[in-house]
Write a protein that holds these residues in place. Structure first.
Motif, PDB file in Angstrom:
ATOM      1  N   LYS A   9       0.819  -1.208   0.000  1.00  0.00           N
ATOM      2  CA  LYS A   9       0.000   0.000   0.000  1.00  0.00           C
ATOM      3  C   LYS A   9       0.856   1.263   0.000  1.00  0.00           C
ATOM      4  O   LYS A   9       0.572   2.207  -0.751  1.00  0.00           O
ATOM      5  N   TYR A  10       1.907   1.264   0.818  1.00  0.00           N
ATOM      6  CA  TYR A  10       2.686   2.493   0.984  1.00  0.00           C
ATOM      7  C   TYR A  10       3.986   2.533   0.186  1.00  0.00           C
ATOM      8  O   TYR A  10       4.530   3.605  -0.056  1.00  0.00           O
ATOM      9  N   PHE A  11       4.474   1.361  -0.246  1.00  0.00           N
ATOM     10  CA  PHE A  11       5.748   1.331  -0.972  1.00  0.00           C
ATOM     11  C   PHE A  11       5.661   0.580  -2.294  1.00  0.00           C
ATOM     12  O   PHE A  11       6.671   0.327  -2.947  1.00  0.00           O
ATOM     13  N   GLN A  12       4.441   0.191  -2.686  1.00  0.00           N
ATOM     14  CA  GLN A  12       4.175  -0.454  -3.974  1.00  0.00           C
ATOM     15  C   GLN A  12       4.953  -1.746  -4.184  1.00  0.00           C
ATOM     16  O   GLN A  12       5.287  -2.126  -5.303  1.00  0.00           O
ATOM     17  N   THR A  13       5.254  -2.459  -3.113  1.00  0.00           N
ATOM     18  CA  THR A  13       5.900  -3.766  -3.223  1.00  0.00           C
ATOM     19  C   THR A  13       5.698  -4.554  -1.933  1.00  0.00           C
ATOM     20  O   THR A  13       5.603  -3.967  -0.855  1.00  0.00           O
ATOM     21  N   THR A  56       3.358   8.865   9.149  1.00  0.00           N
ATOM     22  CA  THR A  56       3.320   8.036  10.357  1.00  0.00           C
ATOM     23  C   THR A  56       3.136   6.569  10.009  1.00  0.00           C
ATOM     24  O   THR A  56       3.798   5.684  10.569  1.00  0.00           O
ATOM     25  N   GLU A  57       2.243   6.309   9.062  1.00  0.00           N
ATOM     26  CA  GLU A  57       1.998   4.922   8.657  1.00  0.00           C
ATOM     27  C   GLU A  57       3.230   4.329   7.966  1.00  0.00           C
ATOM     28  O   GLU A  57       3.593   3.176   8.199  1.00  0.00           O
ATOM     29  N   LYS A  58       3.864   5.118   7.122  1.00  0.00           N
ATOM     30  CA  LYS A  58       5.070   4.638   6.451  1.00  0.00           C
ATOM     31  C   LYS A  58       6.175   4.362   7.467  1.00  0.00           C
ATOM     32  O   LYS A  58       6.924   3.397   7.353  1.00  0.00           O
ATOM     33  N   PHE A  59       6.269   5.230   8.454  1.00  0.00           N
ATOM     34  CA  PHE A  59       7.275   5.079   9.501  1.00  0.00           C
ATOM     35  C   PHE A  59       7.063   3.764  10.247  1.00  0.00           C
ATOM     36  O   PHE A  59       8.027   3.054  10.561  1.00  0.00           O
ATOM     37  N   LYS A  60       5.823   3.443  10.533  1.00  0.00           N
ATOM     38  CA  LYS A  60       5.499   2.183  11.213  1.00  0.00           C
ATOM     39  C   LYS A  60       5.889   0.987  10.346  1.00  0.00           C
ATOM     40  O   LYS A  60       6.468   0.006  10.834  1.00  0.00           O
TER      41      LYS A  60
END
Length: 268
Positions: A9-13, A56-60
Motif C-alpha cells: 500500500k505504501y511502498f508499492q511492493t 506516520t503509517e510509512k514510519f510504522k
C-alpha cells in the motif's frame, strides 16, 4: 491489514528488501543504514502537517520491515518463504519512535566535528565533490550546498580537486566552473557569513551554548528549513556512530553554520 499488504500500500511492493531499497545480499549494517535513511525521510516530525498521517503509517511499516530483516532467524524464514509470521504483522502497532531511538544514538557536536576531520580530504569527499559538480554542471553555488562542510575556507582546495579531475578527463570543464565571476563567489561568501550570524543569534535567542544539547535545540526550531540537505551527513554518522541512545535529527548546513559561528566567535 498485514505487514506485507501495508508494504504494498505504501511502498508499492511486498518485497521487504525492495521497501528498504537494498538487495537480499545486504549486510546487517546496510540494512540498518537503509532503514535509517528512509525512516528519516518519512519521520512524522520532519514532514508538513498535511503529510503527517501518511508519514506516520510509512514510519510504522519501515520499523516492521527492519524488525524482521535485522533478526537473523526472522530474516532467514522470510528469505525462504517470502512470508512473515502472523505475529510479525502485529509489529506495525508498536511505538516505532521508541524503537527508532533505541537503535540510533544522539549525534552531538563532538560527533560532527570528529566526522568532519575524517571526511575532509577523504575519498568520500572527492567522490561527493565529483557527483555534485556533474549534477550542478560546475555551479559552485550548487556544489557548496551539496558537499558536506564545503565552507568558503575550503573553496580553493575543492576547486583544486576539481581542476585535477578535469585534467585527468574524469569530468568535463563546465564554463560555470572555469569562468565563474568573482562577484558570484563574493555573494556566496556573504551568504555564508549571514548564516553564521543567524546561527549565533538563534543560539542566543534560545539561550543555549555550544554544548551537545545546543545543536539539538536549534534543529528543533529550524528542522523544516532544509530537511533534504541533512540526509548525507545523517547516513554517514549513523553508519559510524549508530548505537543505543536517543537520536537527534540534524542537518548538514545547520551543523556547519553552528560550527562556523563558534569558530568565528573564537577568532574574536
Amino acid at each position: 491489514m498485514g505487514l506485507l499488504e501495508l508494504c504494498e500500500k505504501y511502498f508499492q511492493t511486498k518485497n521487504l528488501y525492495e521497501v528498504l531499497e537494498i538487495t537480499e545480499k545486504a549486510t546487517d549494517k546496510e540494512v540498518k543504514k537503509a532503514y535509517h535513511k528512509l525512516s528519516l525521510k518519512v519521520h512524522p516530525d520532519r514532514v508538513d502537517e498535511k503529510d503527517k498521517l501518511e508519514a506516520t503509517e510509512k514510519f510504522k511499516v519501515l520499523g516492521g520491515v527492519h524488525a524482521i530483516l535485522s533478526d537473523s532467524n526472522k530474516r532467514a524464514t522470510y528469505d525462504e518463504t517470502k512470508c512473515v509470521d502472523d505475529d510479525d504483522d502485529v509489529v506495525v502497532d508498536r511505538d516505532w519512535t521508541v524503537y527508532w531511538r533505541l537503535l540510533f544514538k544522539k549525534i552531538t557536536d563532538d560527533d560532527i566535528i570528529a566526522y568532519e576531520k575524517e571526511y575532509i580530504g577523504s575519498g568520500e569527499e572527492r567522490n561527493d565533490l565529483k557527483v555534485a559538480y556533474l549534477a550542478g554542471k560546475g555551479d559552485m553555488d550548487y556544489i557548496v550546498d551539496q558537499v558536506q562542510f564545503a565552507r568558503s575556507e575550503h573553496e580553493d582546495r575543492l576547486k583544486g580537486i576539481l581542476r585535477d579531475l578535469i585534467a585527468k578527463g574524469e569530468i568535463p570543464a563546465y564554463k560555470k566552473f572555469t569562468h565563474e565571476p568573482e562577484k558570484k563567489r563574493q555573494r556566496r561568501i556573504a551568504k555564508e557569513n549571514r548564516e553564521a550570524v543567524e546561527a549565533e543569534e538563534l543560539k542566543k535567542e534560545l539561550g543555549v551554548g555550544s554544548g551537545p544539547n545546543s545543536l539539538e535545540l536549534m534543529i528543533k526550531q529550524k528542522q523544516q528549513a532544509r530537511a533534504q540537505q541533512m540526509d548525507s551527513l545523517i547516513d554517514s554518522l549513523a553508519a559510524k556512530y549508530g548505537g543505543g541512545n536517543k537520536p537527534k535529527a540534524t542537518k548538514r548546513k545547520a551543523a556547519t553554520k553552528t560550527e562556523t559561528a563558534s569558530k568565528n566567535k573564537k577568532r574574536k
